[in-house]
Design a protein around this motif. Structure first.
Motif, PDB file in Angstrom:
ATOM      1  N   CYS A  34      22.513  59.095   5.172  1.00 54.91           N
ATOM      2  CA  CYS A  34      22.072  59.046   6.563  1.00 54.91           C
ATOM      3  C   CYS A  34      23.239  59.316   7.505  1.00 54.91           C
ATOM      4  CB  CYS A  34      21.492  57.673   6.878  1.00 54.91           C
ATOM      5  SG  CYS A  34      20.115  57.228   5.812  1.00 54.91           S
ATOM      6  N   LYS A  35      22.905  59.762   8.717  1.00 57.09           N
ATOM      7  CA  LYS A  35      23.924  59.980   9.748  1.00 57.09           C
ATOM      8  C   LYS A  35      23.553  59.162  10.971  1.00 57.09           C
ATOM      9  CE  LYS A  35      26.562  63.334  12.309  1.00 57.09           C
ATOM     10  NZ  LYS A  35      26.816  64.749  12.566  1.00 57.09           N
ATOM     11  N   CYS A  36      24.467  58.268  11.356  1.00 62.43           N
ATOM     12  CA  CYS A  36      24.264  57.397  12.508  1.00 62.43           C
ATOM     13  C   CYS A  36      24.538  58.175  13.796  1.00 62.43           C
ATOM     14  CB  CYS A  36      25.201  56.196  12.408  1.00 62.43           C
ATOM     15  SG  CYS A  36      24.889  54.913  13.644  1.00 62.43           S
ATOM     16  N   CYS A  57      24.561  52.045  11.084  1.00 59.61           N
ATOM     17  CA  CYS A  57      25.611  51.948  10.063  1.00 59.61           C
ATOM     18  C   CYS A  57      26.362  50.629  10.165  1.00 59.61           C
ATOM     19  CB  CYS A  57      26.582  53.111  10.206  1.00 59.61           C
ATOM     20  SG  CYS A  57      27.577  53.072  11.712  1.00 59.61           S
ATOM     21  N   GLY A  58      26.080  49.869  11.186  1.00 62.83           N
ATOM     22  CA  GLY A  58      26.786  48.623  11.455  1.00 62.83           C
ATOM     23  C   GLY A  58      27.458  48.665  12.817  1.00 62.83           C
ATOM     24  N   CYS A  59      27.487  49.854  13.417  1.00 62.04           N
ATOM     25  CA  CYS A  59      28.156  49.993  14.715  1.00 62.04           C
ATOM     26  C   CYS A  59      27.436  49.203  15.804  1.00 62.04           C
ATOM     27  CB  CYS A  59      28.250  51.469  15.109  1.00 62.04           C
ATOM     28  SG  CYS A  59      26.672  52.290  15.357  1.00 62.04           S
ATOM     29  N   GLN A  60      26.140  49.100  15.736  1.00 61.13           N
ATOM     30  CA  GLN A  60      25.390  48.379  16.763  1.00 61.13           C
ATOM     31  C   GLN A  60      25.603  46.874  16.659  1.00 61.13           C
ATOM     32  OE1 GLN A  60      23.835  49.773  19.404  1.00 61.13           O
ATOM     33  NE2 GLN A  60      24.741  51.629  18.577  1.00 61.13           N
ATOM     34  N   MET A  64      27.243  44.597  19.554  1.00 59.94           N
ATOM     35  CA  MET A  64      26.579  43.402  20.075  1.00 59.94           C
ATOM     36  C   MET A  64      27.483  42.188  19.939  1.00 59.94           C
ATOM     37  SD  MET A  64      23.108  44.139  20.765  1.00 59.94           S
ATOM     38  CE  MET A  64      22.214  42.709  20.352  1.00 59.94           C
ATOM     39  N   SER A  65      28.201  42.098  18.829  1.00 59.12           N
ATOM     40  CA  SER A  65      29.106  40.973  18.611  1.00 59.12           C
ATOM     41  C   SER A  65      30.243  40.996  19.627  1.00 59.12           C
ATOM     42  CB  SER A  65      29.666  41.026  17.197  1.00 59.12           C
ATOM     43  OG  SER A  65      30.557  39.975  16.989  1.00 59.12           O
ATOM     44  N   ALA A  66      30.781  42.163  19.899  1.00 59.10           N
ATOM     45  CA  ALA A  66      31.869  42.293  20.874  1.00 59.10           C
ATOM     46  C   ALA A  66      31.371  41.940  22.272  1.00 59.10           C
ATOM     47  CB  ALA A  66      32.428  43.701  20.856  1.00 59.10           C
ATOM     48  N   ASP A  67      30.163  42.376  22.615  1.00 60.06           N
ATOM     49  CA  ASP A  67      29.592  42.075  23.929  1.00 60.06           C
ATOM     50  C   ASP A  67      29.344  40.572  24.090  1.00 60.06           C
ATOM     51  OD1 ASP A  67      29.648  44.740  24.557  1.00 60.06           O
ATOM     52  OD2 ASP A  67      27.501  45.073  24.240  1.00 60.06           O
ATOM     53  N   LYS A  68      28.933  39.931  23.023  1.00 63.53           N
ATOM     54  CA  LYS A  68      28.623  38.506  23.064  1.00 63.53           C
ATOM     55  C   LYS A  68      29.876  37.668  23.303  1.00 63.53           C
ATOM     56  CE  LYS A  68      25.514  37.032  20.188  1.00 63.53           C
ATOM     57  NZ  LYS A  68      24.842  36.605  18.948  1.00 63.53           N
ATOM     58  N   HIS A  69      31.020  38.141  22.781  1.00 61.25           N
ATOM     59  CA  HIS A  69      32.264  37.397  22.898  1.00 61.25           C
ATOM     60  C   HIS A  69      33.096  37.804  24.120  1.00 61.25           C
ATOM     61  CE1 HIS A  69      31.148  36.648  18.709  1.00 61.25           C
ATOM     62  NE2 HIS A  69      31.744  35.482  18.908  1.00 61.25           N
ATOM     63  N   CYS A  70      32.617  38.739  24.873  1.00 57.58           N
ATOM     64  CA  CYS A  70      33.346  39.209  26.036  1.00 57.58           C
ATOM     65  C   CYS A  70      33.242  38.172  27.163  1.00 57.58           C
ATOM     66  CB  CYS A  70      32.772  40.543  26.504  1.00 57.58           C
ATOM     67  SG  CYS A  70      33.636  41.220  27.909  1.00 57.58           S
TER      68      CYS A  70
END
Length: 75
Positions: A34-36, A57-60, A64-70
């Protein structure tokens, strides 16, 4: 490859498109290349596509994790 495996080539699932049916591994599981949308090419088990378990691929999830901890410089 088993002839009874469904070919999902060209179909979109979440943030990626299936490029090709790749191969079968143990227990006759079919994997797809697959291609993300982010550009990464990765492999997904067919069962995860059909169940909706895999959406990128895990990028989302990393995004989301980075946004949550910002803290937006509020600390």
């Amino acid at each position: 490859m088993a002839s009874n495996a469904i070919d999902l080539t060209g179909k979109r699932f979440g943030y990626f498109v299936v490029l090709e049916r790749f191969r079968q591994y143990r227990h006759k599981e079919t994997y797809y290349k697959c291609k993300c949308d982010c550009g990464k090419i990765f492999m997904v088990r067919g069962g995860n596509l059909n169940s909706g378990h895999t959406k990128s691929c895990g990028c989302q999830s990393r995004k989301m994790s980075a946004d949550k901890h910002c803290t937006h410089r509020m600390t």
